[in-house]
Every structure is written in structure tokens, then in C-alpha cells.
Design an enzyme around this catalytic site. Structure first.
Site, mmCIF file in Angstrom:
data_model
loop_
_atom_site.group_PDB
_atom_site.id
_atom_site.type_symbol
_atom_site.label_atom_id
_atom_site.label_comp_id
_atom_site.label_asym_id
_atom_site.label_seq_id
_atom_site.Cartn_x
_atom_site.Cartn_y
_atom_site.Cartn_z
ATOM 1 N N ARG A 65 0.688 -1.308 0.011
ATOM 2 C CA ARG A 65 -0.007 -0.132 -0.126
ATOM 3 C C ARG A 65 0.920 1.149 -0.021
ATOM 4 O O ARG A 65 0.754 2.323 -0.655
ATOM 5 C CB ARG A 65 -0.847 -0.059 1.177
ATOM 6 C CG ARG A 65 -1.983 1.050 1.106
ATOM 7 C CD ARG A 65 -3.017 0.951 2.586
ATOM 8 N NE ARG A 65 -3.992 2.199 2.317
ATOM 9 C CZ ARG A 65 -3.974 2.818 3.353
ATOM 10 N NH1 ARG A 65 -2.929 3.139 4.360
ATOM 11 N NH2 ARG A 65 -4.660 3.884 3.259
ATOM 12 N N HIS A 69 0.716 4.261 -2.952
ATOM 13 C CA HIS A 69 0.210 5.662 -2.265
ATOM 14 C C HIS A 69 1.548 6.526 -2.615
ATOM 15 O O HIS A 69 1.079 7.843 -2.957
ATOM 16 C CB HIS A 69 -0.019 5.747 -0.735
ATOM 17 C CG HIS A 69 -1.426 5.470 -0.547
ATOM 18 N ND1 HIS A 69 -2.214 5.960 0.476
ATOM 19 C CD2 HIS A 69 -2.082 4.442 -0.919
ATOM 20 C CE1 HIS A 69 -3.352 5.405 0.670
ATOM 21 N NE2 HIS A 69 -3.276 4.560 -0.391
#
Length: 353
Positions: A65, A69
């Protein structure tokens, strides 16, 4: 991509496509980029992550993640790692990241180990890319040779982080727009969403689906009723919202195709997960069905999409720099605001998927 103890304070982020930076790069990254300058970088990164994951298996999904991001905000340049300084407004306090991203301390551990072996050679942006691949492999997912050669940004962009990162309540149209703004197509969207085949989420990210979906006073009609009752037992109405739930109720710590099988029986945890299968007439339904039926196909598509995402807006050559410490630009640590790692609400690929 998906597949995310950092808390997300979810606000309806308006996707401003016009605010997106160029999503591609002419640069040619190369898996053998460090073959002569830091040939053991992969094993160094793997050693740190493997050790951390023994006590914190969630970290594998969290590192994927973190890479996502980073890439969705001015490209895969390590900008998400920059802390606040007198001249930098950190992306870490953007709405999709604040109290949400986790793994910053692990990246720093990796950077320290890499700098000890190969000082001033390996970028933080490349560490993020390697960490994502290694995390997938350690969870029994596919392996691939990560294209390398990224350099680190000199800036962060909190505004773009608020604009470009999808939210857990996005519908399919919004999800497609967020990915298209980065040069990623529908297959990329569905493949990268498969990162939610492992990891955890806090109740706060989906509790409205259980009790008051779209302010109707009723649960989300796309939720399997048995799964709804299971989730309600974990996430009581009016509760603190901090209880953790597995993205995949079947094999929660394994990278496999069960994410798609779960969608087929309406067991998608987030609204933005289930949208891929429950949106009437959507072209994503066929892709979900194919990935559910063929794990090899999913793995191949996931790898292709990860490599594609990893090339978004990269800095190479004389652009940017190789940061000595990932949290701030070289020579600009004055005024550094050290940010404590907090509990995350979500693992996996993205804020929303």
C-alpha cells in the site's frame, strides 16, 4: 493494487484529474540497475522484511500500500516518505494517509541496512518498489524482477495526495477515473485491487455499509447477509471503529485469488471492492470471473500492472537525488518534524480498494 495501523480519516476526496502529474515516463528502468553497485540489495531488503513480518504479518500488505500511495502522487519517487520541514508539507498528513499509512519505520530500517552495505547508491523509491514485490512473494504470491533506477524527489505534494488517491466508498466510475488519471486501465484496476487478498481493515472504513449505507438506514444491499452478520459482530453500531477485520475471510495472510472468489459471493469488505463485481453491466465483472477461475492469470496480470504502476512518473539520471535518509531531502533536515508511526486502519493496495 489494492492489496493498506494507520487510520484513514475518510473524506470524500474530489478527484481532480486536471491536477494529476504526467503518469508515464520515458525512462527505462532496469532490474539489473544495481548489479555492479549494490548487487545484494534485494537480499538486504528481503532480510529486513522477512524479520519484521514474523511478528507483524500485516506489514506485508502495508508495504504494498505504501508503494501504491507513493506512485499515485507525482509518480514513484519516494515523496510519501518525506516528513514535514520548513519547506515541505508532508503527504503523510493528507486525508488518505493521515493515521493510515504504516511501514515508514520499516522502510527506514531497510534504508539503514542498505546504506551500510552500499552508501549513497540505492534510492528510497526503489526500496519501496522492492519492498512491495518481496512482500507479495513472502505471502506466497508471484515473483518478478523489479525494474530499478528510480531517484528520489526533492518535494512532496499533499494536495495531489488528497486529489489522486481513491477512497473506500468510491463507486466504479470514480475508481476508473482515479486509475485512468495515472495511465492505468480497467484490467490494472481489477488486478491491483487483488492486493486486498490479504491484510486488515478497521471497522471505521466500512461500518456505514453495515448499518446506514448511503444514508438509507439500511445495510448495503450488495453485502452477503451471512457476511453482514459476521461483520456486525466485529463492528457494533456506534462502536469505536478500531476493531480489525480481515480483507479475505478465507485465507487472510496468503496472496491468492480468493479476493475475487469473495466478490462473487458478495463478501467484498469495502464498498469499492464489491463495486468491481456488483455494478450492473460493468466490464469489471468478466475480469473478476476470469481471475477467480485462474490464479495464474491473476498473478500474471498483477505482475504486469505492478510493473506498469511502478513506472509512473519516475525520476532517473540526474533528476532528483539518492536520499541518505528517506524522511528528508539531503542537507535539509533542519526543522524536521519526526512523525510517530501510528495504528493503521487498512492494509493492502490503496485507500479504497
Amino acid at each position: 493494487m489494492s492489496p493498506l495501523r494507520v487510520e484513514i480519516t475518510v473524506v470524500c476526496c474530489v478527484l481532480v484529474v486536471l491536477g494529476a502529474l504526467p503518469f508515464s515516463s520515458d525512462a527505462q528502468l532496469d532490474p539489473s540497475f544495481y548489479s555492479n553497485t549494490c548487487s545484494n540489495v534485494h537480499s538486504i531488503v528481503r532480510g529486513v522484511i522477512r524479520n519484521v513480518s514474523k511478528s507483524d504479518p500485516r506489514m506485508l500488505a502495508s508495504l504494498i500500500r505504501l508503494h501504491f500511495h507513493d506512485c499515485f502522487v507525482q509518480g514513484c519517487d519516494g515523496s510519501i516518505l518525506l516528513n514535514n520541514t520548513a519547506t515541505i508539507v508532508s503527504e503523510q498528513q493528507a486525508l488518505p494517509n493521515n493515521n493510515s499509512i504504516r511501514g515508514l519505520d520499516v522502510v527506514n530500517q531497510i534504508k539503514t541496512a542498505v546504506e551500510s552495505a552500499c552508501p549513497g547508491v540505492v534510492s528510497c523509491a526503489d526500496i519501496l518498489a522492492l519492498a512491495a514485490e518481496i512482500s507479495v512473494v513472502l505471502a506466497n504470491g508471484p515473483d518478478w524482477k523489479v525494474p530499478l533506477g528510480r531517484r528520489d524527489s526533492l518535494t512532496a505534494n499533499q494536495t495531489l495526495a488528497n486529489q489522486n488517491l481513491p477512497a473506500p466508498f468510491f463507486n466504479l466510475t470514480q475508481l476508473k477515473a482515479a486509475f485512468a488519471a495515472q495511465g492505468l486501465n480497467t484490467t490494472d484496476l481489477v488486478a491491483l485491487s487483488g492486493a486486498h487478498t490479504f491484510g486488515r481493515a478497521h471497522c471505521s472504513l466500512f461500518v456505514s455499509r453495515l448499518y446506514n449505507f448511503s444514508n438509507t438506514g439500511n445495510p448495503d444491499p450488495t453485502l452477503n447477509t451471512t457476511y453482514l452478520q459476521t461483520l456486525r459482530a466485529i463492528c457494533p453500531n456506534g462502536g469505536p471503529g478500531t476493531n480489525l477485520t480481515n480483507f479475505d475471510p478465507t485465507t487472510p495472510d496468503t496472496f491468492d485469488k480468493n479476493y475475487y472468489s469473495n466478490l462473487q459471493v458478495h463478501n467484498g469488505l469495502l464498498q469499492s471492492d464489491q463495486e468491481l463485481f456488483s455494478t450492473t453491466g460493468a466490464d469489471t465483472i468478466d475480469i473478476v470471473n476470469r481471475f477467480s477461475a485462474n490464479q495464474t492469470l491473476f498473478f500474471q496480470s498483477f505482475v504486469a500492472s505492478m510493473i506498469k504502476m511502478g513506472n509512473i512518473g519516475v525520476l532517473t539520471g540526474s533528476q532528483g537525488q539518492i536520499r541518505t535518509q528517506c524522511n528528508f531531502v539531503n542537507g535539509n533536515s533542519a526543522g524536521l518534524a519526526t512523525l510517530a508511526t501510528k495504528e493503521s486502519s487498512q492494509d493492502g493496495m490503496v485507500s479504497s480498494i
